[in-house]
Design an enzyme around this catalytic site. Structure first.
Site, PDB file in Angstrom:
ATOM      1  N   ASN A  91     -19.990 111.969 -53.884  1.00 58.46           N
ATOM      2  CA  ASN A  91     -19.370 113.406 -54.754  1.00 58.46           C
ATOM      3  C   ASN A  91     -18.054 113.355 -55.752  1.00 58.46           C
ATOM      4  OD1 ASN A  91     -18.645 116.590 -53.954  1.00 58.46           O
ATOM      5  ND2 ASN A  91     -17.030 115.365 -52.612  1.00 58.46           N
ATOM      6  N   TYR A 157     -15.709 114.323 -69.543  1.00 56.86           N
ATOM      7  CA  TYR A 157     -16.043 114.869 -67.621  1.00 56.86           C
ATOM      8  C   TYR A 157     -17.436 115.788 -67.896  1.00 56.86           C
ATOM      9  CZ  TYR A 157     -16.356 117.910 -63.879  1.00 56.86           C
ATOM     10  OH  TYR A 157     -16.571 118.163 -62.449  1.00 56.86           O
ATOM     11  N   LYS A 161     -20.752 114.010 -66.784  1.00 62.02           N
ATOM     12  CA  LYS A 161     -21.601 114.817 -66.044  1.00 62.02           C
ATOM     13  C   LYS A 161     -22.683 114.593 -66.809  1.00 62.02           C
ATOM     14  CE  LYS A 161     -19.012 115.446 -62.049  1.00 62.02           C
ATOM     15  NZ  LYS A 161     -19.031 115.377 -60.717  1.00 62.02           N
TER      16      LYS A 161
HETATM   17  P1  NAD Z   1     -11.578 117.977 -54.811  1.00 61.81           P
HETATM   18  O1  NAD Z   1      -9.604 117.336 -55.805  1.00 61.81           O
HETATM   19  O2  NAD Z   1     -11.123 118.938 -53.709  1.00 61.81           O
HETATM   20  O3  NAD Z   1     -11.880 116.756 -54.054  1.00 61.81           O
HETATM   21  C1  NAD Z   1     -11.981 115.320 -54.634  1.00 61.81           C
HETATM   22  C2  NAD Z   1     -11.606 114.354 -53.703  1.00 61.81           C
HETATM   23  O4  NAD Z   1     -12.198 112.790 -54.429  1.00 61.81           O
HETATM   24  C3  NAD Z   1     -10.746 114.015 -53.335  1.00 61.81           C
HETATM   25  O5  NAD Z   1     -10.091 113.985 -52.457  1.00 61.81           O
HETATM   26  C4  NAD Z   1      -9.922 113.129 -54.364  1.00 61.81           C
HETATM   27  O6  NAD Z   1      -9.156 111.644 -53.564  1.00 61.81           O
HETATM   28  C5  NAD Z   1     -11.369 111.909 -54.080  1.00 61.81           C
HETATM   29  N1  NAD Z   1     -11.131 110.672 -55.540  1.00 61.81           N
HETATM   30  C6  NAD Z   1     -10.962 111.089 -56.859  1.00 61.81           C
HETATM   31  N2  NAD Z   1     -10.839 110.148 -57.545  1.00 61.81           N
HETATM   32  C7  NAD Z   1     -11.390 109.276 -56.365  1.00 61.81           C
HETATM   33  C8  NAD Z   1     -11.587 108.172 -56.525  1.00 61.81           C
HETATM   34  N3  NAD Z   1     -11.276 106.609 -58.360  1.00 61.81           N
HETATM   35  N4  NAD Z   1     -11.765 107.032 -55.368  1.00 61.81           N
HETATM   36  C9  NAD Z   1     -12.333 107.523 -54.386  1.00 61.81           C
HETATM   37  N5  NAD Z   1     -11.778 109.095 -53.881  1.00 61.81           N
HETATM   38  C10 NAD Z   1     -11.386 109.620 -55.319  1.00 61.81           C
HETATM   39  O7  NAD Z   1     -12.364 118.533 -56.120  1.00 61.81           O
HETATM   40  P2  NAD Z   1     -13.904 118.661 -55.598  1.00 61.81           P
HETATM   41  O8  NAD Z   1     -13.893 120.165 -56.667  1.00 61.81           O
HETATM   42  O9  NAD Z   1     -14.301 118.901 -54.388  1.00 61.81           O
HETATM   43  O10 NAD Z   1     -14.954 117.680 -56.408  1.00 61.81           O
HETATM   44  C11 NAD Z   1     -15.307 117.040 -56.019  1.00 61.81           C
HETATM   45  C12 NAD Z   1     -16.752 116.930 -57.202  1.00 61.81           C
HETATM   46  O11 NAD Z   1     -17.422 118.383 -57.354  1.00 61.81           O
HETATM   47  C13 NAD Z   1     -16.282 115.912 -58.232  1.00 61.81           C
HETATM   48  O12 NAD Z   1     -17.414 115.072 -58.638  1.00 61.81           O
HETATM   49  C14 NAD Z   1     -16.442 117.159 -59.491  1.00 61.81           C
HETATM   50  O13 NAD Z   1     -16.696 116.683 -60.926  1.00 61.81           O
HETATM   51  C15 NAD Z   1     -17.495 117.725 -58.870  1.00 61.81           C
HETATM   52  N6  NAD Z   1     -17.001 119.443 -59.620  1.00 61.81           N
HETATM   53  C16 NAD Z   1     -16.331 120.544 -59.322  1.00 61.81           C
HETATM   54  C17 NAD Z   1     -16.113 121.821 -59.024  1.00 61.81           C
HETATM   55  C18 NAD Z   1     -14.647 122.309 -59.145  1.00 61.81           C
HETATM   56  O14 NAD Z   1     -15.421 124.001 -59.863  1.00 61.81           O
HETATM   57  N7  NAD Z   1     -14.083 122.006 -58.071  1.00 61.81           N
HETATM   58  C19 NAD Z   1     -17.532 122.211 -60.398  1.00 61.81           C
HETATM   59  C20 NAD Z   1     -18.201 120.898 -61.102  1.00 61.81           C
HETATM   60  C21 NAD Z   1     -18.428 120.063 -60.342  1.00 61.81           C
END
Ligand code: NAD
Length: 253
Positions: A91, A157, A161
């Site tokens: 994730n 990105y 993805k």
């Molecule tokens: P978030 O920033 O709240 O959480 C992401 C977590 O991943 C953070 O705690 C961060 O410290 C950790 N992280 C980042 N890089 C890392 C690394 N190299 N090693 C270990 N940990 C790492 O963001 P989120 O929105 O919960 O993101 C989770 C996933 O959801 C991501 O893959 C993101 O691309 C995807 N996503 C999010 C959205 C959105 O709108 N929030 C939309 C589509 C996809």
């Protein structure tokens, strides 16, 4: 419960925040043992404490998952502490600067692809022997609306993805005879702590314009977590290789 997740060993990456944190809490509520991996060790610890204080089982690994040594530590810790590894949730991810290909610098490209695509590959490869040993392992990737279209993020990105969607399908096909399932959720806009670069406002909407419009208001992280847990569960036993939009209908537009 029909999820079959009680007692299973689950690794969730990016479990310190947002979607990963919500997924870790939900797996724990189903009775699973959860390893929370995150770059932000304090955030992972805080989420793990919430699980253990509610009577659940949780351990953490802090580190950058694009580092093979950290990946190996995650798998070794899960197997040592839990005795098996049944579910992997890839994730963790980061946003780009919404740059078009022509404005994408090497560092932005390499970091975003490394964290969003290479790290899930490294962890998948390391976890596979253990997932296969269970006879019904499951991997869930957090893909994105940017896995489905070119108008949801920048070049790095979007490419990373789309790569996650490809990795999901490859694993689903290559290991289906061995009882392993691989699926992904494709979240639309979701309220989390994901870093939105200051430049994003300049780059993104200016170029992408009305394409950036999402359907409805942002989802809650718990709505994404519910889909992750479903895809990992026995309720999804015949679902394999799917990229499931969790976006209020954006993918239907
Ligand atoms: P978030 O920033 O709240 O959480 C992401 C977590 O991943 C953070 O705690 C961060 O410290 C950790 N992280 C980042 N890089 C890392 C690394 N190299 N090693 C270990 N940990 C790492 O963001 P989120 O929105 O919960 O993101 C989770 C996933 O959801 C991501 O893959 C993101 O691309 C995807 N996503 C999010 C959205 C959105 O709108 N929030 C939309 C589509 C996809």
């Amino acid at each position: 419960s029909t999820t079959g997740l009680a007692g299973r060993a689950v690794v969730v990456t990016g479990a310190g925040s947002g979607i990963g944190r919500a997924a870790a809490l939900r797996f724990a509520a189903e009775g699973a043992k959860v390893l929370l991996a995150d770059l932000n060790g304090e955030a992972a610890e805080a989420a793990a404490r919430e699980i253990t204080e509610a009577g659940g089982t949780a351990v953490t690994v802090a580190g950058d998952l694009s580092d093979q040594a950290v990946v190996d530590q995650v798998v070794a810790t899960a197997v040592e502490r839990f005795g098996s590894l049944d579910v992997l949730v890839n994730n963790a991810g980061i946003m780009d600067r919404m740059s078009a290909a022509g404005e994408t610098e090497d560092a932005e490209w390499e970091r975003v692809v490394r964290v969003n695509l290479t790290a899930p590959f490294l962890l998948t490869r390391a976890a596979l022997p253990h997932l296969l040993a269970t006879g019904k392992g499951a991997i869930v990737f957090t893909a994105s609306e940017a896995s489905l279209r070119g108008s949801a993020a920048g070049a790095a990105y979007t490419a990373s993805k789309h790569g996650v969607a490809g990795l999901t399908k490859s694993v689903a096909v290559m290991y289906r005879e061995k009882g392993l399932r691989a699926n992904a959720i494709a979240p639309g806009g979701t309220a989390t702590n994901i870093q939105v670069d200051a430049d994003r406002e300049a780059h993104g909407p200016a170029v992408l314009g009305s394409y950036m419009r999402n359907v409805g208001s942002p989802a809650q992280a718990e709505e994404q977590a519910a889909a992750i847990v479903f895809l990992a569960s026995d309720a999804a036993s015949n679902i394999n290789g799917v990229i499931l939009p969790v976006d209020g209908g954006w993918a239907a537009v």
